[in-house]
Structure formats: C-alpha cells, structure tokens
Design an enzyme around this catalytic site. Structure first.
Site, PDB file in Angstrom:
ATOM      1  CG  ASP A  50      47.482  36.020  39.853  1.00 14.11           C
ATOM      2  OD1 ASP A  50      46.340  35.658  39.512  1.00 14.11           O
ATOM      3  OD2 ASP A  50      47.735  36.501  40.970  1.00 14.11           O
ATOM      4  CD  GLU A 216      40.844  39.743  37.852  1.00 13.31           C
ATOM      5  OE1 GLU A 216      40.657  40.706  38.619  1.00 13.31           O
ATOM      6  OE2 GLU A 216      40.826  38.561  38.235  1.00 13.31           O
TER       7      GLU A 216
END
Length: 332
Positions: A50, A216
C-alpha cells in the site's frame, strides 16, 4: 473471517496475526542492508504494501504498510539510495482505536499530503466486522518524517455496507481545494469529500459515481488539464489484483473510462494499491505500487508483498499506457 488466530481481511491487501488487546500489523520488515540507509539497485526496492509516495522539494517519500504498531517512512533523492525513518506514527498514541472494545484491529494504507508547513497522514483501521466498523484517522506532523500526532478522533467511520478504508487526499492545482477519497473492498463504494482548511474535518461530501472495476486503493493526479483517477481492482492476494483508471475534467467526475494499466505477468503477481508521482523538475512520472514476487498460479499467494517503482507513460492523446513492470527501478 477469523480462523484460529489468523485474520483475513478480504480485499484489503492484508493478512495479519490477531494479538489480544493489540492493534497488530504485519511483522517488521527491514531494508535489504539491515540498516537505516540502503541501496536498492533492483525492483522491488523494499518490503511493504500500500505505498503512498509524495515529493517534498527534490526528495521522494514513501509511506507503506510496514512494521508492527507503527508506520515507517522511506526517503530518497535518486530512487536508488534510501533512508528508513522508523515510527513516524506510533499507534499507541491513537487512543480511539480501542473505543467500543475494538481490540483485534489493524492499521494500514497511510496516505500523506502537505499543506503549508504541515503534513497530514490519513490511515485505515479495521477490519470491518459486525458491530465494529472500519475507520480512517488523521495525524499531523511538522515534517515528512514526523512524528505524526493523532488528531484525537476518527475522521470517517464505515457502516451500512461502506468500508472506510484507503484514504487519499488530493490538492487540486486549479482551485487549491483538498479532496478526500476513500472506500472499497466489501461494497466497493467510492466516497469523496472536500476538506476543511484544518485538514482534520470535512467541509462537505460530494456525491460521485463509483467508476467501473473499482475495488479500493484510490489515487488522483493531474496532468495537462486532465484529472486521472486510478484505483485497484480484484482480489488482493490473487492474480486479478490490478490497476484501472478513468479521467475527468474535474476532480470529482463525471468519469470517462480509460482501462487497465497494471496487471500480473508470469512472475510478478497482484500489482496494485499504488501512488503516482512526478519528477521534481520535468514531465516524467512514476508509479509506486506493491506486488508479489516469484509467485505462480492464481493465488492465494503467501509471503510478503514488496514495493516497486516503474515509469508511467502517456499516449499522445493523454491516455495512460499500460505499465511495464521491471526488475530495475527508474532513476531521478
């Protein structure tokens, strides 16, 4: 779903050990050299997931999901020699994490933006489960290396099918307003807000359409009059995890479909949850993302995801070209 002590947060890009009474993150990862400064001659450059990257002056800063009970940062002036900055945010200082008896939780996906002389870190806390919604917090620091201090309460709380995860804040170069993007995974819903000047509260929510293939990992960047909204699609621990994009003439849509720009190849699987940065001095762009190395099959994959950096290129019509994943990161 909890199986013995293993929590699987589907779609969040996470597999964690749940420690009673603790906000657990993945086990600590160290730079290849084992020290605070190291040289990365090959992709991937370090372990983590991430990754959110920003440019401060002529230095690149990357904030991944890495470590236990904290967030670390990595900085480089050339994308080759890196310095690790430990514990830029300590989760022990985020008191609201355990509100309502929320003990088995994780924190992930930090996103950082600069406004004036302050830096703001937005981070996800979850996973969402019945009675315990996911939440996004914000912490404030005086430098990109922190220390970041929590604002004292969640900025956004999930519920009713919406997961408050994967925050990204975008400074619109046209209006200098700041826009907050979040959401995904179960429900796969995008929400957008305009920030208040204090950057720790919302001025208003702006209704937007969730773009096609959205799962996402929201990210927004602007180039030559075009707003590019990029995001992750698919199953985080499988080969479907990938990155799509849409474009708009505003930071909030309406969206024009673009296509897929990052997807698995023979050896590198599940690339996604990315950020995009521009060279400090010229029109060269890079995508910073995580991927699984040396995996085969469709998944689920095991081990650690790692952070890679590759060039992002544009067509003559302004379209984004598919990214070629490499074993050598670009140089500034």
């Amino acid at each position: 779903m909890i199986v013995n002590i293993l929590i699987v947060a589907a779609g969040l890009g996470l597999v964690f050990l749940a420690l009673e009474g603790d906000c657990a993150q993945p086990p600590p990862n160290t730079p290849p050299s084992g020290g605070s400064t190291f040289v990365a001659d090959r992709n991937p450059v370090f372990r983590g997931a991430d990754p959110h990257a920003i440019v401060v002056g002529t230095t690149i800063w990357v904030y991944p999901t890495v470590g236990r009970g904290r967030f670390d940062a990595f900085s480089s002036a050339d994308l080759r020699t890196w310095e690790r900055h430990n514990a830029v945010l300590e989760l022990t200082g985020v008191k609201w994490i355990h509100d309502g008896g929320y003990t088995d939780c994780q924190a992930w996906a930090p996103g950082v933006v600069q406004k004036g002389g302050k830096f703001y870190m937005y981070f996800s806390v979850g996973p969402q489960s019945p009675g315990y919604p996911s939440r996004i917090g914000v912490a404030v620091g005086d430098s990109p290396a922190g220390p970041f201090v929590d604002s004292g309460k969640p900025l956004l709380t999930g519920g009713n099918g919406f997961e408050a995860i994967d925050a990204m804040v975008f400074d619109d170069p046209k209006t200098h307003k700041f826009y907050f993007y979040a959401g995904g995974s179960a429900g796969a819903t995008l929400r957008v807000f305009e920030m208040n000047p204090d950057m720790v509260s919302f001025a208003r929510e702006i209704k937007v359409n969730t773009p096609p293939h959205f799962t996402e990992g929201s990210f927004m960047h602007y180039r030559n009059g075009v707003y590019y909204f990029t995001y992750s699609h698919g199953w985080w621990e499988g080969d479907t995890y990938s990155v799509y994009y849409v474009t708009s003439t505003t930071p909030v849509g309406p969206w024009k479909a673009g296509g897929k720009i990052l997807s698995s190849d023979d050896k590198r699987k599940g690339p996604g949850h990315h950020s995009i940065i521009k060279h400090p001095d010229r029109d060269e762009w890079y995508i910073v993302y995580h991927r699984w190395e040396n995996q085969s099959g469709r998944g689920p994959y095991r081990g650690s995801r790692q952070v890679a950096i590759d060039k992002l290129e544009y067509g003559s019509d302004g379209s984004l070209k598919p990214v070629t994943m490499t074993n050598v990161p670009p140089r500034l």
